[in-house]
Every structure is written in structure tokens, then in C-alpha cells.
Scaffold this motif. Structure first.
Motif, PDB file in Angstrom:
ATOM      1  N   GLY A 180       0.781  -1.232   0.000  1.00 21.42           N
ATOM      2  CA  GLY A 180       0.000   0.000   0.000  1.00 21.42           C
ATOM      3  C   GLY A 180       0.810   1.278   0.000  1.00 21.42           C
ATOM      4  N   SER A 181       2.085   1.188  -0.290  1.00 20.91           N
ATOM      5  CA  SER A 181       2.940   2.381  -0.287  1.00 20.91           C
ATOM      6  C   SER A 181       2.617   3.345  -1.431  1.00 20.91           C
ATOM      7  CB  SER A 181       4.409   1.973  -0.392  1.00 20.91           C
ATOM      8  OG  SER A 181       4.658   1.375  -1.670  1.00 20.91           O
ATOM      9  N   GLY A 182       1.980   2.817  -2.481  1.00 18.92           N
ATOM     10  CA  GLY A 182       1.725   3.629  -3.661  1.00 18.92           C
ATOM     11  C   GLY A 182       2.832   3.510  -4.702  1.00 18.92           C
ATOM     12  N   HIS A 183       3.879   2.782  -4.366  1.00 21.42           N
ATOM     13  CA  HIS A 183       4.998   2.585  -5.288  1.00 21.42           C
ATOM     14  C   HIS A 183       4.815   1.271  -6.049  1.00 21.42           C
ATOM     15  CE1 HIS A 183       7.110   5.916  -3.494  1.00 21.42           C
ATOM     16  NE2 HIS A 183       6.950   5.371  -2.295  1.00 21.42           N
ATOM     17  N   ALA A 184       5.516   1.151  -7.155  1.00 22.05           N
ATOM     18  CA  ALA A 184       5.511  -0.107  -7.900  1.00 22.05           C
ATOM     19  C   ALA A 184       6.188  -1.190  -7.056  1.00 22.05           C
ATOM     20  CB  ALA A 184       6.246   0.064  -9.222  1.00 22.05           C
ATOM     21  N   TYR A 185       5.692  -2.414  -7.169  1.00 20.26           N
ATOM     22  CA  TYR A 185       6.233  -3.533  -6.394  1.00 20.26           C
ATOM     23  C   TYR A 185       7.749  -3.664  -6.563  1.00 20.26           C
ATOM     24  CZ  TYR A 185       7.329  -8.348  -5.129  1.00 20.26           C
ATOM     25  OH  TYR A 185       7.917  -9.468  -4.600  1.00 20.26           O
ATOM     26  N   ALA A 186       8.240  -3.584  -7.798  1.00 23.89           N
ATOM     27  CA  ALA A 186       9.676  -3.770  -8.048  1.00 23.89           C
ATOM     28  C   ALA A 186      10.523  -2.716  -7.340  1.00 23.89           C
ATOM     29  CB  ALA A 186       9.958  -3.749  -9.545  1.00 23.89           C
ATOM     30  N   ALA A 187      10.001  -1.508  -7.178  1.00 22.10           N
ATOM     31  CA  ALA A 187      10.747  -0.424  -6.538  1.00 22.10           C
ATOM     32  C   ALA A 187      10.491  -0.369  -5.035  1.00 22.10           C
ATOM     33  CB  ALA A 187      10.365   0.908  -7.175  1.00 22.10           C
ATOM     34  N   LEU A 202      20.800  -5.958  -0.623  1.00 17.22           N
ATOM     35  CA  LEU A 202      19.575  -5.166  -0.548  1.00 17.22           C
ATOM     36  C   LEU A 202      18.740  -5.662   0.622  1.00 17.22           C
ATOM     37  CD1 LEU A 202      18.534  -4.824  -4.289  1.00 17.22           C
ATOM     38  CD2 LEU A 202      19.628  -3.132  -2.840  1.00 17.22           C
ATOM     39  N   ARG A 203      18.867  -4.992   1.739  1.00 20.78           N
ATOM     40  CA  ARG A 203      18.141  -5.376   2.943  1.00 20.78           C
ATOM     41  C   ARG A 203      17.267  -4.212   3.368  1.00 20.78           C
ATOM     42  NH1 ARG A 203      23.169  -8.238   6.087  1.00 20.78           N
ATOM     43  NH2 ARG A 203      23.279 -10.017   4.696  1.00 20.78           N
ATOM     44  N   ALA A 204      16.094  -4.515   3.878  1.00 20.86           N
ATOM     45  CA  ALA A 204      15.189  -3.464   4.326  1.00 20.86           C
ATOM     46  C   ALA A 204      15.946  -2.521   5.271  1.00 20.86           C
ATOM     47  CB  ALA A 204      13.986  -4.070   5.020  1.00 20.86           C
ATOM     48  N   PRO A 205      15.863  -1.214   5.026  1.00 25.12           N
ATOM     49  CA  PRO A 205      16.676  -0.265   5.783  1.00 25.12           C
ATOM     50  C   PRO A 205      16.193   0.007   7.202  1.00 25.12           C
ATOM     51  CG  PRO A 205      15.269   0.904   4.254  1.00 25.12           C
ATOM     52  CD  PRO A 205      15.099  -0.569   3.979  1.00 25.12           C
ATOM     53  N   ASP A 206      14.942  -0.329   7.502  1.00 25.39           N
ATOM     54  CA  ASP A 206      14.426  -0.097   8.847  1.00 25.39           C
ATOM     55  C   ASP A 206      13.296  -1.079   9.128  1.00 25.39           C
ATOM     56  OD1 ASP A 206      11.991   1.000   7.731  1.00 25.39           O
ATOM     57  OD2 ASP A 206      12.971   2.956   7.585  1.00 25.39           O
ATOM     58  N   ALA A 207      12.821  -1.054  10.360  1.00 27.92           N
ATOM     59  CA  ALA A 207      11.794  -2.008  10.785  1.00 27.92           C
ATOM     60  C   ALA A 207      10.491  -1.832  10.007  1.00 27.92           C
ATOM     61  CB  ALA A 207      11.546  -1.873  12.284  1.00 27.92           C
ATOM     62  N   GLN A 208      10.113  -0.592   9.718  1.00 21.90           N
ATOM     63  CA  GLN A 208       8.868  -0.381   8.979  1.00 21.90           C
ATOM     64  C   GLN A 208       8.958  -0.958   7.566  1.00 21.90           C
ATOM     65  OE1 GLN A 208       5.648   2.963   7.612  1.00 21.90           O
ATOM     66  NE2 GLN A 208       7.462   3.710   8.599  1.00 21.90           N
ATOM     67  N   ALA A 209      10.072  -0.748   6.892  1.00 27.04           N
ATOM     68  CA  ALA A 209      10.244  -1.311   5.551  1.00 27.04           C
ATOM     69  C   ALA A 209      10.208  -2.839   5.609  1.00 27.04           C
ATOM     70  CB  ALA A 209      11.553  -0.822   4.923  1.00 27.04           C
ATOM     71  N   LEU A 210      10.819  -3.427   6.651  1.00 26.42           N
ATOM     72  CA  LEU A 210      10.785  -4.883   6.784  1.00 26.42           C
ATOM     73  C   LEU A 210       9.360  -5.356   7.044  1.00 26.42           C
ATOM     74  CD1 LEU A 210      12.184  -7.601   6.844  1.00 26.42           C
ATOM     75  CD2 LEU A 210      12.508  -7.284   9.305  1.00 26.42           C
ATOM     76  N   MET A 211       8.629  -4.664   7.916  1.00 30.68           N
ATOM     77  CA  MET A 211       7.257  -5.066   8.211  1.00 30.68           C
ATOM     78  C   MET A 211       6.402  -4.986   6.941  1.00 30.68           C
ATOM     79  SD  MET A 211       3.902  -4.309   8.886  1.00 30.68           S
ATOM     80  CE  MET A 211       4.076  -2.592   8.578  1.00 30.68           C
ATOM     81  N   ARG A 212       6.546  -3.920   6.155  1.00 31.21           N
ATOM     82  CA  ARG A 212       5.797  -3.799   4.903  1.00 31.21           C
ATOM     83  C   ARG A 212       6.156  -4.934   3.949  1.00 31.21           C
ATOM     84  NH1 ARG A 212       2.966   0.508   3.580  1.00 31.21           N
ATOM     85  NH2 ARG A 212       2.913   2.296   4.969  1.00 31.21           N
ATOM     86  N   SER A 213       7.443  -5.264   3.874  1.00 32.20           N
ATOM     87  CA  SER A 213       7.869  -6.333   2.965  1.00 32.20           C
ATOM     88  C   SER A 213       7.353  -7.685   3.437  1.00 32.20           C
ATOM     89  CB  SER A 213       9.396  -6.355   2.812  1.00 32.20           C
ATOM     90  OG  SER A 213      10.032  -6.835   3.976  1.00 32.20           O
ATOM     91  N   ARG A 214       7.223  -7.856   4.732  1.00 31.87           N
ATOM     92  CA  ARG A 214       6.673  -9.111   5.256  1.00 31.87           C
ATOM     93  C   ARG A 214       5.182  -9.207   4.953  1.00 31.87           C
ATOM     94  NH1 ARG A 214       9.042 -12.456   8.682  1.00 31.87           N
ATOM     95  NH2 ARG A 214       7.185 -12.618  10.014  1.00 31.87           N
ATOM     96  N   TYR A 215       4.460  -8.099   5.079  1.00 32.59           N
ATOM     97  CA  TYR A 215       3.044  -8.108   4.697  1.00 32.59           C
ATOM     98  C   TYR A 215       2.920  -8.518   3.222  1.00 32.59           C
ATOM     99  CZ  TYR A 215      -1.531  -6.587   3.198  1.00 32.59           C
ATOM    100  OH  TYR A 215      -2.790  -6.564   2.622  1.00 32.59           O
ATOM    101  N   SER A 216       3.720  -7.883   2.363  1.00 29.95           N
ATOM    102  CA  SER A 216       3.680  -8.221   0.935  1.00 29.95           C
ATOM    103  C   SER A 216       4.038  -9.686   0.711  1.00 29.95           C
ATOM    104  CB  SER A 216       4.625  -7.322   0.136  1.00 29.95           C
ATOM    105  OG  SER A 216       4.158  -5.993   0.144  1.00 29.95           O
ATOM    106  N   ALA A 217       4.957 -10.209   1.503  1.00 26.57           N
ATOM    107  CA  ALA A 217       5.332 -11.622   1.389  1.00 26.57           C
ATOM    108  C   ALA A 217       4.160 -12.528   1.778  1.00 26.57           C
ATOM    109  CB  ALA A 217       6.555 -11.924   2.248  1.00 26.57           C
ATOM    110  N   PHE A 218       3.380 -12.132   2.782  1.00 31.37           N
ATOM    111  CA  PHE A 218       2.176 -12.896   3.122  1.00 31.37           C
ATOM    112  C   PHE A 218       1.201 -12.865   1.952  1.00 31.37           C
ATOM    113  CE2 PHE A 218       3.402 -12.612   7.647  1.00 31.37           C
ATOM    114  CZ  PHE A 218       3.108 -13.908   8.039  1.00 31.37           C
ATOM    115  N   VAL A 219       1.002 -11.696   1.353  1.00 32.32           N
ATOM    116  CA  VAL A 219       0.083 -11.562   0.214  1.00 32.32           C
ATOM    117  C   VAL A 219       0.517 -12.466  -0.933  1.00 32.32           C
ATOM    118  CG1 VAL A 219      -0.780  -9.974  -1.559  1.00 32.32           C
ATOM    119  CG2 VAL A 219      -0.605  -9.203   0.824  1.00 32.32           C
ATOM    120  N   LEU A 220       1.822 -12.524  -1.183  1.00 31.80           N
ATOM    121  CA  LEU A 220       2.368 -13.259  -2.327  1.00 31.80           C
ATOM    122  C   LEU A 220       2.787 -14.691  -1.978  1.00 31.80           C
ATOM    123  CD1 LEU A 220       4.493 -10.287  -3.685  1.00 31.80           C
ATOM    124  CD2 LEU A 220       2.284 -11.109  -4.577  1.00 31.80           C
ATOM    125  N   ASP A 221       2.543 -15.119  -0.747  1.00 28.92           N
ATOM    126  CA  ASP A 221       2.920 -16.459  -0.273  1.00 28.92           C
ATOM    127  C   ASP A 221       4.420 -16.740  -0.430  1.00 28.92           C
ATOM    128  OD1 ASP A 221       0.797 -17.668   1.027  1.00 28.92           O
ATOM    129  OD2 ASP A 221      -0.129 -18.345  -0.836  1.00 28.92           O
TER     130      ASP A 221
END
Length: 132
Positions: A11-18, A30-49
């Protein structure tokens, strides 16, 4: 015709690849730079299995043995980040609400998650679920 640059599930509004896609790609530099970015990436990982990504970003001290894929028919509807707090240089929390629908019933997961930074990499540790 499929979209060339689909929106990121977080839900960031950005393209998935970016957005979360760059963390899901597996490049070690390329590692998530902070906890919020990691949490968002984990949510997306749940969505995408992406269960391997979920496992790799879960701290070894609390990581479950197996991470099951989402049940068939589960639809993730959106993520709202309520707050991101930095406790110190290696600890942070992120409060969020993730919405889903399964078997015709809407669900809300409201959690405050704890994250730790080790060797330059953020990990999910655990979280407290908020009651409705």
C-alpha cells in the motif's frame, strides 16, 4: 493486458519492483533499511505467499519450524501502518492493521511487532495482538 509495474501490496503507492520487490529479490546487499520497511515487505510476502522470505526475516530465536502458505481463498485487502517507533539503535516496533477476507468473513490483524537489528539486518521477533 498485465500491468508492467504492478502496485506493491504493502500500500505504499509505489511499484512492487521499486518497493518490497527489491527486498524479496534475495540480493544480500539489498536489505530493508528499517523495521517499517521490513514489516511492509513481510506483509507483501504474506500476500504473495513468499514463505521463504518470511522465514528468512524472522529472528532465529522465535522463528517457527514451518511457515504454512496462506489458506486457499484468503484475500489480503490492505495494510495500515499506525506507528513506527525506534527504541534504540537496534530495536524498533511497528504497529499496524492488516485486513483480509476468508470464507466470506472480514478479518483485522492489529499488532504491535518487535524488530531487532543484527549484523546490519532487521528481523521480526514477535508481536502483541490488540483486541478489537
Amino acid at each position: 493486458m498485465p500491468t508492467k509495474n504492478p502496485a506493491c501490496p504493502c500500500g505504499s503507492g509505489h511499484a512492487y519492483a521499486a518497493c518490497c520487490g527489491r527486498w524479496h529479490g534475495g540480493a544480500s546487499h539489498l536489505r530493508a533499511p528499517d523495521a517499517q520497511a521490513l514489516m511492509r515487505s513481510r506483509y507483501s510476502a504474506f500476500v504473495l505467499d513468499l514463505t521463504n522470505y518470511l522465514r528468512d526475516t524472522w529472528h532465529p530465536s522465535t522463528r517457527p519450524t514451518d511457515i504454512e502458505p496462506s489458506p486457499p481463498g484468503l484475500k489480503w485487502l490492505g495494510l495500515t501502518v499506525k506507528r513506527h517507533e525506534i527504541q534504540d539503535a537496534t530495536h524498533a516496533t511497528v504497529e499496524f492493521v492488516a485486513r483480509s477476507r476468508w470464507q466470506g468473513k472480514g478479518e483485522r490483524l492489529h499488532e504491535t511487532s518487535r524488530f531487532v537489528l543484527e549484523d546490519g539486518r532487521w528481523f521480526y521477533v514477535d508481536g502483541d495482538i490488540h483486541d478489537r
